[in-house]
Write an enzyme that holds these catalytic residues in place. Structure first.
Site, mmCIF file in Angstrom:
data_model
loop_
_atom_site.group_PDB
_atom_site.id
_atom_site.type_symbol
_atom_site.label_atom_id
_atom_site.label_comp_id
_atom_site.label_asym_id
_atom_site.label_seq_id
_atom_site.Cartn_x
_atom_site.Cartn_y
_atom_site.Cartn_z
ATOM 1 C CB CYS A 45 45.779 42.691 47.724
ATOM 2 S SG CYS A 45 45.194 41.149 48.467
ATOM 3 C CB THR A 46 47.682 47.766 48.031
ATOM 4 O OG1 THR A 46 46.253 47.777 48.024
ATOM 5 C CG2 THR A 46 48.214 49.055 47.430
#
Length: 155
Positions: A45-46
């Site tokens: 997600c980062t």
């Protein structure tokens, strides 16, 4: 519910990072991208969020708005946005209403155990409020570039 290209975008109003609110009504007449991610501040997600942030100058030229959506709390989202200097809105949908309406809330399976969760997916909505492109089961590498190409093709 499953979305198809050409369908009207489902309505939504969600709180977002930076004290913002994002809504279908607020985006009327503008193209936008909703990307659904499982959990703030996790490796995939980062990477995905940072790739969209890096692509913002090019995406901005097209007039498109990028919005990340997860079921994380606003506190977790604000922390994530601040940690990685994410300037686009990250929205919180703890009840998963919008996530489900856009087809990203699905039964998943890990080690034989079934559970409900967010499928990493992205939806491009055109200026008329219609679904222009859907990316299910997104692989993070190169995804922001794919989205940029699709957005540029809208013109």
């Amino acid at each position: 519910m499953s979305l198809n290209i050409g369908d009207a975008a489902p309505d939504f109003t969600l709180p977002a990072s930076g004290g913002r609110t994002v809504s279908l009504a607020g985006l009327k007449g503008k193209p936008f991208v909703l990307y659904f991610y499982p959990r703030a501040d996790t490796p995939g997600c980062t990477k995905e969020a940072c790739a969209f942030e890096e692509a913002l100058p090019q995406l901005g030229k097209t007039g498109v708005t990028i919005i990340g959506v997860s079921k994380d709390s606003m506190k977790a989202i604000e922390k994530f946005a601040e940690k990685y200097n994410l300037t686009f809105p990250l929205a919180s949908d703890p009840e998963t209403t919008t996530i489900a309406a856009y087809g990203a809330w699905l039964e998943k399976s890990m080690y034989g155990k079934k559970y409900m969760g967010i499928e990493r997916s992205t939806v491009l909505v055109d200026a008329k409020g219609k679904i222009a492109h859907i990316w299910p089961k997104v692989k993070v590498a190169g995804h922001a570039d794919e989205v940029l190409k699709a957005v540029q093709a809208l013109k």
